[in-house]
Scaffold this motif. Structure first.
Motif, PDB file in Angstrom:
ATOM      1  N   HIS A  84       0.872  -1.173  -0.204  1.00 20.92           N
ATOM      2  CA  HIS A  84      -0.045   0.066  -0.028  1.00 20.92           C
ATOM      3  C   HIS A  84       0.874   1.249   0.020  1.00 20.92           C
ATOM      4  O   HIS A  84       1.661   1.366   0.685  1.00 20.92           O
ATOM      5  CB  HIS A  84      -0.869  -0.146   1.272  1.00 20.92           C
ATOM      6  CG  HIS A  84      -1.754  -1.241   1.485  1.00 20.92           C
ATOM      7  ND1 HIS A  84      -2.857  -1.333   0.666  1.00 20.92           N
ATOM      8  CD2 HIS A  84      -1.666  -2.365   1.947  1.00 20.92           C
ATOM      9  CE1 HIS A  84      -3.462  -2.413   0.962  1.00 20.92           C
ATOM     10  NE2 HIS A  84      -2.679  -3.008   1.703  1.00 20.92           N
TER      11      HIS A  84
ATOM     12  N   ARG B 229       0.042  -2.947   5.352  1.00 21.42           N
ATOM     13  CA  ARG B 229      -1.218  -2.707   6.044  1.00 21.42           C
ATOM     14  C   ARG B 229      -1.926  -1.301   5.308  1.00 21.42           C
ATOM     15  O   ARG B 229      -1.413  -0.428   4.863  1.00 21.42           O
ATOM     16  CB  ARG B 229      -1.440  -2.672   7.495  1.00 21.42           C
ATOM     17  CG  ARG B 229      -0.763  -1.253   7.962  1.00 21.42           C
ATOM     18  CD  ARG B 229      -1.158  -0.801   9.170  1.00 21.42           C
ATOM     19  NE  ARG B 229      -0.313   0.279   9.957  1.00 21.42           N
ATOM     20  CZ  ARG B 229      -0.759   0.894  10.708  1.00 21.42           C
ATOM     21  NH1 ARG B 229      -2.113   0.972  11.210  1.00 21.42           N
ATOM     22  NH2 ARG B 229      -0.010   1.863  11.425  1.00 21.42           N
ATOM     23  N   PRO B 230      -3.184  -1.533   5.036  1.00 19.26           N
ATOM     24  CA  PRO B 230      -3.967  -0.420   4.513  1.00 19.26           C
ATOM     25  C   PRO B 230      -3.883   0.869   5.390  1.00 19.26           C
ATOM     26  O   PRO B 230      -4.026   0.843   6.568  1.00 19.26           O
ATOM     27  CB  PRO B 230      -5.488  -1.009   4.295  1.00 19.26           C
ATOM     28  CG  PRO B 230      -5.064  -2.434   4.363  1.00 19.26           C
ATOM     29  CD  PRO B 230      -4.273  -2.618   5.282  1.00 19.26           C
TER      30      PRO B 230
ATOM     31  N   THR C 253      -4.131   7.463  -4.169  1.00 17.71           N
ATOM     32  CA  THR C 253      -3.775   6.135  -4.124  1.00 17.71           C
ATOM     33  C   THR C 253      -4.639   5.485  -5.213  1.00 17.71           C
ATOM     34  O   THR C 253      -5.376   6.171  -5.966  1.00 17.71           O
ATOM     35  CB  THR C 253      -4.346   5.687  -2.622  1.00 17.71           C
ATOM     36  OG1 THR C 253      -3.671   4.388  -2.236  1.00 17.71           O
ATOM     37  CG2 THR C 253      -5.757   5.619  -2.415  1.00 17.71           C
TER      38      THR C 253
END
Length: 510
Positions: A425, A454-455, A476
């Protein structure tokens, strides 16, 4: 043929006697060493105005090599036409005067006539470099009295000159710059050359060579004239100044080579003036529970603004900082009150080497904020470096980096592409004009990039940015992919960071 050289100059061998092998070696050794001292110190002297970039280094090295080639050629030609003993003293004297005056001339030019800086800088390297390089062929001419010893004399003096250049390089890089101001090195070297000129003139013509002594007095006096652009401290890597904020009693700005690197409020470490630091704080405060201590590693220290913020808002936080410039660390301790009981451990070391020494899965947060001028050191931008960052982070750890770019943001796009090769990410945080899909005319400046396996909570992060009035947005997913475009990831084998960066206004700060 083993007798005296048959040329007219060599046939007049007695007029060349009197320069012993030891004197010849000293002249060649000293002049060769001086050329390299001038070259290395010129890089430091120009950094505040041209930046410490690959282009600046290439320019200085190119001019120095040109000076060596030009001086060697002209020195040899002149030595065949004029008694070399009449040339060596003036060559040392004029080069010494130019070297001694270089700090005042360059800084005055940068302040009052910046458009002429490149020309003046080139001349301050070219003129003394050529004159000093001319000494070797002149001395060689004086030592050659027979063809039978040509190879021995030329080889010996060439070797002595090379050793002198090596010593000048090592002495400057490892000793002089770490202990003396740049201006002091040049003024001192100029004085030595002028003294050498006077000595050579005296031995050749007695005190009829008083012009050399006059040069010593004049240049010495002029070199002490104050020039603009002075530093509070000249560290190994920077011209450093600490500027007090007239609007806040505890506020200070750390300026390195003309660029505002850090703003520190010694009374209130939670006060964050620079926009990118407020963005970093917003991201970290969202990524980790409020007030919870974390373990952080910082690539680059500067004024330690963010480590201080973490220590104040998250008691018990342990921050390890790799700052390559020991002079900046001294400023942190002496001017900004850094104490060992704050949980901030600063190591004077290169960030890539410091990163390698960290244990796997040992950090919650890694912050990238190392700069040389406005350029991130290239070896901290590559896929290989980011893999090491990923190794150091815990499974849900976060990497947050400050970037600077302008124009079409080619470097920033390449660095985001690099992070996308390493982390699952990646989120870009910046001014909407810069991170939007239309990059026709971005303003440029600072951007913050986040990377993690992790997001990232986009909604909470945006709310935190808005609460601090940062005025930035997030990019993003497909939007970020479009923004990256065809940018090529950076690797240890291919990282043209300086070439990707666009021109900037150093007065704008970071």
């Amino acid at each position: 043929m083993t007798g005296p050289l048959s040329s007219p100059a060599a046939g007049d061998a007695p007029r060349y006697r009197g320069l012993g092998s030891r004197s010849a070696a000293v002249l060649v050794f000293g002049s060769s060493a001086a050329v390299l001292v001038v070259e290395i110190v010129a890089l430091r002297l120009l950094a505040p105005y041209l930046g410490l970039t690959l282009e600046t280094s290439t320019m200085v090295i190119g001019i120095a090599l040109t000076a060596i080639a030009l001086g060697s050629w002209l020195g040899g030609r002149l030595a065949d036409q004029v008694d070399p003993r009449r040339l060596i003293g003036p060559s040392l004297g004029v080069s010494g005067a130019v070297v001694a005056l270089t700090p005042a001339v360059l800084r005055s030019t940068a302040e009052w006539a910046p458009v002429l800086l490149l020309i003046v800088a080139g001349l301050t390297i070219l003129v003394p470099g050529a004159l000093l390089s001319a000494v070797t062929p002149m001395v060689t001419k004086l030592r050659l009295t027979s063809l039978a010893e040509t190879g021995t004399v030329v080889g010996r003096l060439s070797g002595v000159g090379t050793v002198g250049a090596i010593l000048g390089t090592v002495l400057t890089g490892f000793v002089l710059i770490s202990r003396l101001p740049v201006s002091g090195i040049l003024v001192g070297l100029g004085a030595l050359l002028l003294a050498g000129s006077a000595l050579v003139g005296w031995r050749a013509r007695g005190w009829a060579g008083t012009p050399a002594l006059t040069l010593v007095v004049v240049a010495g006096g002029l070199a002490t004239v104050p020039a603009p652009g002075g530093c509070d401290a000249e560290t190994k890597y920077h011209c450093a100044r600490v500027v007090a904020d007239p609007d806040r009693d505890g506020g200070h700005t750390l300026v390195l080579d003309g660029v505002r690197h850090s703003y520190v409020d010694v009374d209130d470490p939670t006060y964050l003036k620079f926009t990118y630091v407020r963005a970093l704080a917003s991201v970290v405060d969202t990524a980790f529970p409020e007030g919870e201590p974390i373990t952080a590693y910082h690539l680059g220290g500067g004024g330690l603004t963010f480590p201080r913020y973490l220590a104040a808002t998250r008691p018990g936080t342990r921050s390890l900082v790799s700052e390559i410039d020991g002079g900046v660390v001294r400023i942190d301790r002496e001017r900004f009150g850094l104490r060992p009981d704050t949980g901030i451990d600063v190591r004077t070391e290169d960030g890539r080497l410091g990163l390698r020494r960290l244990e796997t899965d040992s950090r919650d947060l890694v912050v990238g904020d190392a700069f040389g001028g406005v350029s991130v050191p290239w070896h901290l931008t590559t896929v290989e470096a980011m893999r090491d960052v990923r190794r150091v982070l815990e499974e849900d750890g976060l990497y947050a980096a400050n970037l600077i770019d302008h124009g079409d943001l080619a470097f920033a796009r390449a660095e985001v592409a690099t992070l996308s090769e390493t982390f699952e990410h990646v989120v870009l945080v910046g001014d909407p004009v810069d991170i939007g899909s239309d990059r026709a005319a971005p303003d440029g400046g600072n951007l913050v990039v986040l990377a993690s396996d992790r997001p990232v909570d986009l909604r909470e992060t945006q709310e935190a940015l808005d609460a601090r009035q940062v005025g930035w947005q997030l990019a993003t997913g497909d939007d970020l992919t479009s923004w990256i475009g065809d940018a090529r990831p950076l690797t240890d084998d291919y990282a043209p960071v300086d070439q990707l960066l666009q021109p900037y206004d150093s007065r704008g700060g970071r």
